[in-house]
Design a protein around this motif. Structure first.
Motif: not given
Ligand SMILES: [Zn+2]
Length: 114
Positions: A31-36, A63-70
């Motif tokens: 999964l791709r999960i944004g921090k926000a 498996d989780i991939m965290e996406i920073p807030v941009g």
């Protein structure tokens, strides 16, 4: 609980993908999960461990991939990325006139089935 419904939804999609393609077992879910996105990762892993029992994903790895807030600032016209969950002002110039462009993602990026 918000996280439990997310996981049930993810498992549902994974199981459909699995049976539609003639597979029986889900080996991993990425999964791709944004921090926000507001999702608590600990709660998500916990919900996954409970929800996968007696499903084709009972042995699956999450498996989780965290996406920073941009975001993109309208004042200094620059893009930025932060490690925090929330952005209240542009980290470059301090302006409150910005748009959040990344960090709200909640996607399945990869499914491994067998
Ligand atoms: Zn700025």
């Amino acid at each position: 609980m918000h996280e439990a419904s997310i996981i049930l939804n993810v498992l549902d999609i994974a199981e459909q993908h699995c049976s539609k393609n003639g597979f029986e077992k889900i080996d991993s879910i990425k999964l791709r999960i944004g921090k926000a996105s507001g999702v608590m990762l600990d709660a998500l892993y916990f919900a996954f461990k409970a929800a996968r029992i007696d499903t084709p994903a009972s042995g699956a790895v999450l498996d989780i991939m965290e996406i920073p807030v941009g975001g993109h600032c309208n004042a200094c016209k620059k893009g930025f990325s932060v490690e925090e969950r929330y952005v209240f002002a542009c980290p470059l110039c301090g302006s409150g006139d910005f748009v959040v462009t990344n960090g709200r993602e909640l996607d399945i990026v990869e499914l491994e089935v067998s």
